[in-house]
Design a protein around this motif. Structure first.
Motif, mmCIF file in Angstrom:
data_model
loop_
_atom_site.group_PDB
_atom_site.id
_atom_site.type_symbol
_atom_site.label_atom_id
_atom_site.label_comp_id
_atom_site.label_asym_id
_atom_site.label_seq_id
_atom_site.Cartn_x
_atom_site.Cartn_y
_atom_site.Cartn_z
ATOM 1 N N MET A 1 52.755 -14.049 -45.809
ATOM 2 C CA MET A 1 52.986 -13.173 -46.902
ATOM 3 C C MET A 1 51.424 -13.351 -47.547
ATOM 4 N N SER A 2 51.045 -12.175 -48.072
ATOM 5 C CA SER A 2 49.772 -12.396 -48.827
ATOM 6 C C SER A 2 49.962 -12.808 -50.229
ATOM 7 N N LEU A 3 49.141 -13.565 -50.927
ATOM 8 C CA LEU A 3 49.482 -14.074 -52.228
ATOM 9 C C LEU A 3 49.610 -13.117 -53.052
ATOM 10 N N GLU A 6 53.147 -11.966 -52.978
ATOM 11 C CA GLU A 6 54.106 -13.087 -53.265
ATOM 12 C C GLU A 6 53.873 -13.174 -54.801
ATOM 13 N N ASN A 7 53.068 -12.988 -55.479
ATOM 14 C CA ASN A 7 52.791 -13.024 -56.940
ATOM 15 C C ASN A 7 53.503 -11.915 -57.518
ATOM 16 N N THR A 8 53.377 -10.677 -56.859
ATOM 17 C CA THR A 8 54.061 -9.679 -57.394
ATOM 18 C C THR A 8 55.583 -9.973 -57.516
ATOM 19 N N LYS A 9 56.149 -10.279 -56.407
ATOM 20 C CA LYS A 9 57.549 -10.783 -56.348
ATOM 21 C C LYS A 9 57.904 -11.810 -57.442
ATOM 22 N N ILE A 10 57.105 -12.909 -57.702
ATOM 23 C CA ILE A 10 57.595 -13.854 -58.590
ATOM 24 C C ILE A 10 57.404 -13.079 -59.989
#
Length: 200
Positions: A1-3, A6-10
């Motif tokens: 998973m691209s960063l 991942e950050n969007t989901k966080i």
């Protein structure tokens, strides 16, 4: 998973959790309590209570950090499903189903951290560890402590008796039992003073 993904989901997770700062607890809303606590406020005080465990009052050596983690995730699902109480017309089975689904969604947003949160949530729901049982004591204790605080604020002794009745005899940890005894003592004193003031 691209960063980025991942950050969007966080970020989505953090926004969901942020809702808990603003959602009022249903029990107090139904009792017409003005400016009542939020779900996050309840979880925060539960979390702080885990710091009060010491060598003297923790004879079974509960893992304080685990207790804190459980306290912080036990109502996390409510950021999606809301605070469902027996007065909401939702069966206990349906409530658990909705909350479980919500926790799975939360877990998906945060990967390994989410798996850990889901695991702790299930531990609490199923009461499968001494730490989960302690967190349940904290949950009930924070509720009656809050009820007493509202009774004092509104100068209305016994107004929220239903919360005390619902938890009576349901505390297990000796430290919390002692705190319950002290709370009951203060509540009785408050009631006596109120009666004296009424007759003055």
């Amino acid at each position: 998973m691209s960063l980025v993904i991942e950050n969007t989901k966080i970020l989505e997770f953090l926004e969901l959790v942020g809702r808990l700062k603003h959602v009022k607890r249903t029990g107090w809303v139904l009792c017409d309590i003005n400016e009542c606590e939020s779900i996050a406020g309840h979880m925060y005080r539960m979390g702080l209570m885990t710091f009060l465990l010491t060598e003297e009052n923790n004879p079974t050596n509960l893992d304080r950090f685990r207790c804190l983690q459980i306290a912080l995730v036990h109502d996390l699902a409510e950021c999606i499903v809301g605070d469902l109480t027996p007065h909401c017309g939702v069966s206990p089975e349906e409530k658990h189903r909705r909350e479980d689904e919500a926790m799975k969604k939360i877990a998906e947003l945060t990967g390994i951290a989410g798996d850990r949160m889901y695991e702790l949530y299930k531990e609490y729901e199923n009461q499968t560890s001494p730490e989960a049982k302690f967190a349940k004591d904290l949950d009930r204790y924070d509720m009656i402590l809050q009820a007493f605080e509202y009774e004092k604020r509104e100068k209305a002794p016994k107004k929220l008796q239903e919360f005390f009745t619902a938890t009576e005899g349901r505390f297990n940890h000796p430290f919390i039992k002692d705190l319950v005894t002290e709370l009951y003592r203060q509540r009785e004193e408050f009631e006596k003073k109120s009666l004296l003031n009424d007759h003055a």
